[in-house]
Design an enzyme around this catalytic site. Structure first.
Site, PDB file in Angstrom:
ATOM      1  N   LYS A  83       0.631  -1.395   0.149  1.00 40.44           N
ATOM      2  CA  LYS A  83       0.074   0.004  -0.046  1.00 40.44           C
ATOM      3  C   LYS A  83       0.858   1.273   0.075  1.00 40.44           C
ATOM      4  O   LYS A  83       1.791   1.527   0.944  1.00 40.44           O
ATOM      5  CB  LYS A  83      -0.850  -0.042   1.224  1.00 40.44           C
ATOM      6  CG  LYS A  83      -2.071   0.765   1.217  1.00 40.44           C
ATOM      7  CD  LYS A  83      -2.978   0.269   2.438  1.00 40.44           C
ATOM      8  CE  LYS A  83      -4.160   0.983   2.498  1.00 40.44           C
ATOM      9  NZ  LYS A  83      -4.982   0.974   3.588  1.00 40.44           N
TER      10      LYS A  83
HETATM   11  O1  G3P Z   1      -9.082   1.962   4.576  1.00 42.38           O
HETATM   12  C1  G3P Z   1      -8.995   3.380   4.984  1.00 42.38           C
HETATM   13  C2  G3P Z   1      -9.591   3.497   6.314  1.00 42.38           C
HETATM   14  O2  G3P Z   1      -8.730   2.790   7.293  1.00 42.38           O
HETATM   15  C3  G3P Z   1      -9.815   4.856   6.523  1.00 42.38           C
HETATM   16  O3  G3P Z   1     -11.069   4.675   7.416  1.00 42.38           O
HETATM   17  O4  G3P Z   1     -12.643   5.738   9.055  1.00 42.38           O
HETATM   18  O5  G3P Z   1     -10.121   6.077   9.568  1.00 42.38           O
HETATM   19  O6  G3P Z   1     -11.496   7.212   7.437  1.00 42.38           O
HETATM   20  P1  G3P Z   1     -11.343   5.977   8.459  1.00 42.38           P
END
Ligand code: G3P
Length: 217
Positions: A83
């Site tokens: 990634k």
């Molecule tokens: O895969 C990306 C994710 O982990 C981000 O999620 O909820 O932290 O914006 P969030």
């Protein structure tokens, strides 16, 4: 649509995997921190549970350092997707690592143009973040829809991995738009089973069953 689980919590991954709900896993530095585990050890353990792609993120900012980290992460298992962030150096890293035959997930995508660049750099996956756009009053789902249209217009085979999924509605809309993959925390995936009418109906059935005085076993 494939389901990836967005966590480095091995127990949660194993539980969902046993139910056939896990087509892959995504992690990031924040999720590694939350797990309290060593990145190499926990990623190896996850790759032992899940046969689909497991994203492990580089943490350098310069392409040559990202490439070295990506190669090291890819040594963990055959199903690692390296990634990288959607920066110019991340795109260079994507081009080099995909050229070496590795899967690459380009993350932190917030625009259609960024997604276009990732596809041209040969990304296996592009990760547009829905929830974080919604957080600033933009429309995360509209971005998924726009990327779908652009990729289809030109036949790019980069898979749209809708990320930062916070709600059941995000999942439904991604499926309707035609995202290739969603990645969501375990609680969001488990929450897809919930419906108020299911709970209400089951409660009624339980009450009526008790009144019959019968037993099945
Ligand atoms: O895969 C990306 C994710 O982990 C981000 O999620 O909820 O932290 O914006 P969030």
């Amino acid at each position: 649509m494939k389901f990836f689980v967005d966590t480095a919590d091995v127990a949660a991954i194993a539980e969902l995997n046993d139910l056939g709900m896990v087509d892959g896993v995504t992690t990031n530095p924040s999720l590694i921190l939350k797990s309290g585990r060593d990145i190499i050890e926990v990623t190896r353990e996850i790759c032992g549970i899940v046969s689909g792609p497991v994203s492990a993120e580089v943490v350098s900012l310069k392409a040559e350092d990202m490439i070295a980290e990506g190669r090291k992460l890819a040594e963990i298992a055959q199903n690692i997707a390296v990634k990288v962030p959607l920066t110019w150096d991340g795109l260079k890293t994507c081009k080099v690592l995909t050229g070496e035959g590795f899967m690459v997930n380009v993350t932190l995508c917030f625009s259609t143009n960024q997604a276009l660049l990732a596809a041209k750099a040969g990304a296996t996956f592009i990760s547009p973040f829905i929830g974080r756009l919604d957080d600033i009053n933009l429309d995360g789902l509209e971005l998924i829809s726009d990327i779908r249209q652009v990729y289809d217009n030109y036949g790019f085979d980069t898979q749209i991995l809708a990320a930062s999924i916070r709600t059941a509605n995000h999942v439904t809309q991604c499926a309707l738009i035609g995202a290739d993959v969603i990645t969501a925390p375990p609680a969001v995936i488990k929450g897809l089973a919930s419906h108020v009418l299911t709970e209400k109906g089951l409660d009624q059935f339980m009450q009526d069953w008790a009144k019959t005085g019968q037993k099945i076993i």
